[in-house]
Design a protein around this motif. Structure first.
Motif: not given
Length: 195
Positions: A22-32, A38-42, A49-51, A60-70
């Motif tokens: 949720k944090h990264f999904a919302n980050k896209g909205r308030h990043l501007t 946050h340390t998110l250059p460029e 992209q968050v699902e 998914r970020l330009p630098w790579g992908q992070c997958t999480l499993h609970a």
């Protein structure tokens, strides 16, 4: 691609997974509004992209992908990136946010190289140094057999001298028990790092 994994023990893996996504999904909205908080250059909002569900998530970020499993008692995190710099950037990003979200009950993120690099989607290759994984087990078993043989030989020699028998047998049994316990703990720790 380079990969790294972390298995983070926690009583609330689903909560942290959802909070991170949720944090990264919302980050896209308030990043501007706050691009330097946050340390998110460029990084532009349209590059995030968050699902997620309650048990799985993908970032998914330009630098790579992070997958999480609970999973019960564990939050598993896997990161994939094209190069070491981006892999470290993602590791730092995820570790920092998990640390921030778990301030009351701090979680510790320990990254392990997964040992496989992905050449093509869905196809993993194993590095040459891991093709002989059975060799390590063989060496450990061999060392254990030699150690037991040496202890038995020493014990037999001592038992030949009847004046020392009682004290030495007690000492040897204690030494062997302590060594077996230490070897068992070392093997358990090694297995937990692998699995």
């Amino acid at each position: 691609m380079l990969t790294a994994e972390a298995h983070i023990p926690t009583d609330r893996p689903g909560r942290y997974l959802v909070q991170l996504c949720k944090h990264f999904a919302n980050k896209g909205r308030h990043l501007t509004h706050r691009p330097r908080t946050h340390t998110l250059p460029e990084l532009r909002p349209d590059q995030i992209q968050v699902e997620w569900t309650d048990s799985d998530g993908t970032l998914r970020l330009p630098w790579g992908q992070c997958t999480l499993h609970a999973a019960p008692g564990t939050l598993r995190v896997r990161i994939e990136a094209d190069d070491q710099e981006n892999l470290e950037r993602l590791q730092d990003l995820v570790s920092t946010h998990i640390g921030r979200f778990s301030r009351r009950d701090p979680l510790r993120v320990e990254w392990q190289s997964s040992g496989a690099s992905v050449d093509a989607p869905g196809r993993a290759t194993t590095p040459p140094h891991q093709l002989h994984g059975g060799r390590t087990r063989f060496v450990v078993i061999g060392v254990a057999v030699v150690a037991v043989a040496l202890h038995l030989a020493l014990g037999g020699t001592v038992l030949a001298h009847t004046s020392w028998t009682g004290r030495v047998v007690g000492f040897l049994v204690t030494v062997v028990a302590v060594k077996m316990t230490l070897v068992g703990l070392a093997l358990r720790r090694h297995r937990s790092r692998i699995g």
